[in-house]
Design a protein around this motif. Structure first.
Motif, PDB file in Angstrom:
ATOM      1  N   ASP A   1       0.921  -1.117   0.155  1.00 23.72           N
ATOM      2  CA  ASP A   1       0.040   0.071  -0.055  1.00 23.72           C
ATOM      3  C   ASP A   1       1.029   1.359  -0.167  1.00 23.72           C
ATOM      4  OD1 ASP A   1       1.003  -0.182   2.481  1.00 23.72           O
ATOM      5  OD2 ASP A   1      -0.842   0.364   3.605  1.00 23.72           O
ATOM      6  N   LYS A   2       1.953   1.232  -0.829  1.00 25.51           N
ATOM      7  CA  LYS A   2       2.955   2.354  -0.735  1.00 25.51           C
ATOM      8  C   LYS A   2       2.171   3.342  -1.726  1.00 25.51           C
ATOM      9  CE  LYS A   2       6.651  -0.733  -0.421  1.00 25.51           C
ATOM     10  NZ  LYS A   2       7.577  -1.648  -1.088  1.00 25.51           N
ATOM     11  N   ALA A   3       2.275   4.736  -1.361  1.00 30.75           N
ATOM     12  CA  ALA A   3       1.640   5.840  -1.935  1.00 30.75           C
ATOM     13  C   ALA A   3       3.021   6.355  -2.851  1.00 30.75           C
ATOM     14  CB  ALA A   3       1.059   6.896  -1.121  1.00 30.75           C
ATOM     15  N   TYR A   4       2.430   7.346  -3.932  1.00 30.96           N
ATOM     16  CA  TYR A   4       3.405   8.025  -4.678  1.00 30.96           C
ATOM     17  C   TYR A   4       2.936   9.441  -4.960  1.00 30.96           C
ATOM     18  CZ  TYR A   4       1.509   6.478  -9.257  1.00 30.96           C
ATOM     19  OH  TYR A   4       0.568   6.268 -10.216  1.00 30.96           O
ATOM     20  N   GLY A   5       3.704  10.450  -5.223  1.00 34.36           N
ATOM     21  CA  GLY A   5       3.314  11.621  -5.443  1.00 34.36           C
ATOM     22  C   GLY A   5       4.246  12.180  -6.548  1.00 34.36           C
ATOM     23  N   LEU A   6       3.703  13.055  -7.394  1.00 34.85           N
ATOM     24  CA  LEU A   6       4.329  13.655  -8.557  1.00 34.85           C
ATOM     25  C   LEU A   6       4.543  15.248  -8.240  1.00 34.85           C
ATOM     26  CD1 LEU A   6       2.837  11.912 -11.618  1.00 34.85           C
ATOM     27  CD2 LEU A   6       4.887  10.994 -10.095  1.00 34.85           C
ATOM     28  N   VAL A   7       5.534  15.612  -8.203  1.00 38.02           N
ATOM     29  CA  VAL A   7       5.585  17.290  -8.173  1.00 38.02           C
ATOM     30  C   VAL A   7       5.639  17.832  -9.475  1.00 38.02           C
ATOM     31  CG1 VAL A   7       6.840  19.090  -7.179  1.00 38.02           C
ATOM     32  CG2 VAL A   7       6.915  17.116  -6.052  1.00 38.02           C
ATOM     33  N   ILE A   8       4.517  18.469  -9.694  1.00 38.28           N
ATOM     34  CA  ILE A   8       4.203  19.249 -11.145  1.00 38.28           C
ATOM     35  C   ILE A   8       3.945  20.435 -10.772  1.00 38.28           C
ATOM     36  CG2 ILE A   8       2.734  19.115 -13.048  1.00 38.28           C
ATOM     37  CD1 ILE A   8       2.172  16.279 -12.572  1.00 38.28           C
ATOM     38  N   GLU A   9       4.374  21.732 -11.219  1.00 35.42           N
ATOM     39  CA  GLU A   9       4.494  23.021 -11.226  1.00 35.42           C
ATOM     40  C   GLU A   9       4.345  23.427  -9.557  1.00 35.42           C
ATOM     41  OE1 GLU A   9       0.481  24.474 -13.012  1.00 35.42           O
ATOM     42  OE2 GLU A   9       1.636  24.090 -14.799  1.00 35.42           O
ATOM     43  N   GLY A  10       5.603  22.573  -8.976  1.00 28.97           N
ATOM     44  CA  GLY A  10       5.985  23.066  -7.624  1.00 28.97           C
ATOM     45  C   GLY A  10       5.028  22.349  -6.489  1.00 28.97           C
ATOM     46  N   LYS A  11       4.075  21.716  -6.937  1.00 26.01           N
ATOM     47  CA  LYS A  11       3.135  20.951  -5.983  1.00 26.01           C
ATOM     48  C   LYS A  11       3.185  19.616  -5.966  1.00 26.01           C
ATOM     49  CE  LYS A  11       0.785  24.032  -3.734  1.00 26.01           C
ATOM     50  NZ  LYS A  11       0.959  24.336  -2.406  1.00 26.01           N
TER      51      LYS A  11
END
Length: 131
Positions: A30-40
């Motif tokens: 259940d690992k999560a991932y986030g992408l930084v796009i336009e600084g967020k």
């Protein structure tokens, strides 16, 4: 850049260590991932267990990955794996609280949620041919 030519530019990839769920092979799943796009940070509403599984998910965002190395896929279908994913060692209970840096740096949808569907990211930041 015109609306029809927009393409996501992933600046950073965050991955979590997972919460407390394990698959049949004993791997935290259940690992999560986030992408930084336009600084967020845009937290993607998909979980993963292995880096190979994550790699296939990232490909849809124009990112090629091997292990924790990643790069943006160019117009020739190639990527230089010049970046490293940022592993967050904290428990999900510490990451996804209103006081955490990761929440404060998150891009929220109009409804207030931090969880983005891949199609929403593609519609907001990529053209249809990149989807």
């Amino acid at each position: 850049m015109s609306e029809s030519n927009k393409k996501a530019v992933v600046e950073k990839v965050y991955i979590t260590r997972g919460d407390n769920c394990y698959d049949s092979d004993g791997i935290k799943c259940d690992k999560a991932y986030g992408l930084v796009i336009e600084g967020k940070i845009h937290w993607i509403d998909q979980s993963f267990a292995t880096l190979d599984e994550l790699s296939s998910k990232l490909y849809g965002f124009g990112v090629s990955a091997s292990g924790t190395a990643w790069g943006t896929i160019d117009e020739n279908g190639r990527a230089v794996l010049e970046h490293r994913m940022t592993k967050i060692g904290k428990h999900h209970d510490d990451i996804f609280t209103s006081e955490s840096f990761y929440m404060k740096a998150s891009k929220r949808k109009a409804c207030g949620s931090i969880w983005w569907e891949p199609a929403e990211i593609k519609a907001a930041y990529m053209n249809a041919s990149a989807a």
